[in-house]
Design an enzyme around this catalytic site. Structure first.
Site, mmCIF file in Angstrom:
data_model
loop_
_atom_site.group_PDB
_atom_site.id
_atom_site.type_symbol
_atom_site.label_atom_id
_atom_site.label_comp_id
_atom_site.label_asym_id
_atom_site.label_seq_id
_atom_site.Cartn_x
_atom_site.Cartn_y
_atom_site.Cartn_z
ATOM 1 N N CYS A 32 14.118 -7.236 6.380
ATOM 2 C CA CYS A 32 13.147 -7.865 5.485
ATOM 3 C C CYS A 32 13.660 -7.588 4.082
ATOM 4 C CB CYS A 32 11.751 -7.279 5.678
ATOM 5 S SG CYS A 32 10.568 -7.898 4.453
ATOM 6 N N CYS A 35 10.820 -6.474 1.589
ATOM 7 C CA CYS A 35 10.231 -5.128 1.610
ATOM 8 C C CYS A 35 10.392 -4.487 2.973
ATOM 9 C CB CYS A 35 8.750 -5.194 1.226
ATOM 10 S SG CYS A 35 7.923 -3.609 1.258
ATOM 11 N N SER A 36 9.458 -4.774 3.910
ATOM 12 C CA SER A 36 9.427 -3.976 5.136
ATOM 13 C C SER A 36 8.785 -4.691 6.322
ATOM 14 C CB SER A 36 8.664 -2.682 4.864
ATOM 15 O OG SER A 36 7.382 -2.984 4.331
ATOM 16 N N CYS A 37 8.747 -6.022 6.357
ATOM 17 C CA CYS A 37 8.141 -6.746 7.479
ATOM 18 C C CYS A 37 8.771 -6.297 8.799
ATOM 19 C CB CYS A 37 8.331 -8.249 7.313
ATOM 20 S SG CYS A 37 7.441 -8.915 5.908
#
Lengths: 229, 212
Positions: A133, A136-138
């Site tokens: 991602c 960010c952090s999906c």
């Protein structure tokens, strides 16, 4: 305890300065000290916020405990591992998973926050999939739990799309020139599950035995599973 | 970021510090009328140096502090002295979310797909180009695909649109996974067999030349 009554702005500025020191300091002792300073600042700020929210009856501490327990112990890679193991043993399930992972997840009650619109992709000897991602952090929480630190790291997020083979090499996986590398950048609400290749030497294993071999990082595409026996 | 050192793949607990668990716990427990952390866009409004020097859970903490103070739920003075005097909120019929409701929320079907009322602009196999737009607000289009051609790999139906378009209503937007070749995006540095797949909406795409 007047020293503890630092303004919010001071907290933030101090944390920021300490973190930049951590990045630029040359001595490892300096880095370590700076990191500890930052950690303690965050701990103080978090404790203060939680304390105030609790006293104002805006949060229920029992809910906080349940939330943390859920994300640390209830959901996690063991769930994704069962999906992978079943897909190794059941070709029909595997086909349905690859065609419409969301439908399969709905049937099996595996949907949830950050992981309803699922897509499964399969690794083969000629295709290797890697999930990132860049924003960010999906990450597919219901199947894998919360993402590990390395997955959220700016270096991983930047380099995975530019030089996935270099990233995988540093992770210990050398791919041949004949292998196609597919990098999946989660920019919408689609969440990806990589189905790693079934390791050699696992013929005749039960679903539970197979699931125990499946690692979290193999379901992100960061590693291959080693042959058994 | 390209030059940063790649981390080791850490194993074990994801939330390594107790304060990180507390941040995660209150984030998912705090449901108060009128309160929002502003989602991803709020993180992007963080000062860049602060964003880069703040650890993952620290960003959530920062956003929560900012939103709660801005919304009048807490004051800076209260946060600086949590044992000091504080004003009690007056929210009619409010009680904080209990554990059962929190857990039920996590297990919900959270699909972003909406019932389609407009036809898709593209179909699987179409050659497309990502519009070279650089909006000031939040967008889900990574810079590295802007202006580049790709192929529609998968169609997901209409999905909730996530870009900040200000007051402009862009209507329903179909979502696609679009495939780009490594060499198209990164030139000779890329391996010829590298592929990057990105999710993009109708709004972001136009047909490649030679198509109608």
């Amino acid at each position: 305890m007047a020293d503890d009554k630092v303004s919010r702005r001071d907290f933030i500025t101090k944390s920021s300065i300490a973190a930049s020191t951590a990045v630029t300091a040359t001595g490892s002792a300096g880095v370590h000290a700076a990191e500890e300073h930052v950690q303690s600042d965050y701990a103080v700020r978090t404790k203060a916020l939680v304390s105030v929210l609790t006293k104002k009856n805006l949060i229920n501490p029992a809910t906080m405990d349940a939330v943390v327990d859920y994300y640390e112990n209830k959901v996690g890679p063991h769930i994704g591992a069962r999906v992978v193991a079943r897909s190794w043993r059941d070709p029909d399930y595997r086909q349905r998973l690859l065609a419409d992972a969301r439908a399969v997840a709905r049937e099996d009650n595996l949907t949830g926050a950050q992981g309803t619109d699922l897509v499964a992709v399969e690794n083969t000897p000629k295709v290797h999939n890697l999930v990132v991602c860049t924003l960010c952090s999906c990450y597919p929480w219901p199947l894998l739990g919360l993402p590990p630190s390395w997955y959220k790291d700016t270096a991983y997020r930047a380099q995975a799309v530019i030089d996935p083979r270099g990233v995988l090499r540093k992770f210990g996986l050398e791919l041949g020139d004949d292998v196609e590398v597919r990098v999946w950048d989660s920019t919408a609400e689609i969440r990806y599950l990589v189905i790693p290749e079934r390791p050699a030497g696992t013929e005749g294993m039960s679903e539970a035995e197979l699931a125990s071999l499946v690692t979290r990082d193999s379901m992100i595409g960061a590693e291959k599973l080693e042959s058994r026996g | 970021m390209d030059g940063f050192t790649l981390p080791e793949r850490d194993q074990g607990r994801v939330m390594k510090e107790e304060w990180e668990r507390l941040v995660w716990g209150f984030l998912r427990s705090l449901r108060v009328p009128g309160y929002s952390t502003g989602g991803r866009a709020a993180s992007e409004r963080m000062p860049p140096d602060l964003y880069l020097s703040t650890p993952y859970y620290g960003r959530f903490l920062y956003r929560a502090e900012q939103s709660l103070v801005a919304g009048g739920f807490v004051t800076e003075a209260e946060l600086a002295d949590p044992d000091g005097p504080m004003s009690m909120p007056d929210i009619p019929n409010f009680s904080p979310m209990g554990p059962e409701e929190a857990l039920a929320r996590f297990a919900r079907d959270t699909t972003a797909e909406l019932e389609a009322r407009v036809p898709p602009l593209f179909t699987v196999g179409d050659a497309v180009i990502v519009k070279n737009e650089h909006p000031a607000g939040h967008t889900r289009v990574p810079r590295y695909v802007r202006g580049h051609p790709g192929i529609v790999h998968r169609h997901h139906g209409v999905h909730k649109f996530q870009d900040d378009t200000g007051a402009r209503d862009v209507g329903q937007q179909h979502l696609y996974t679009v495939m780009f070749t490594g060499p198209e995006l990164w030139g000779s540095r890329a391996h010829p067999k590298d592929r990057v797949y990105v999710e993009l909406w109708d709004y972001h795409l136009k047909p490649a030349l030679g198509q109608d």
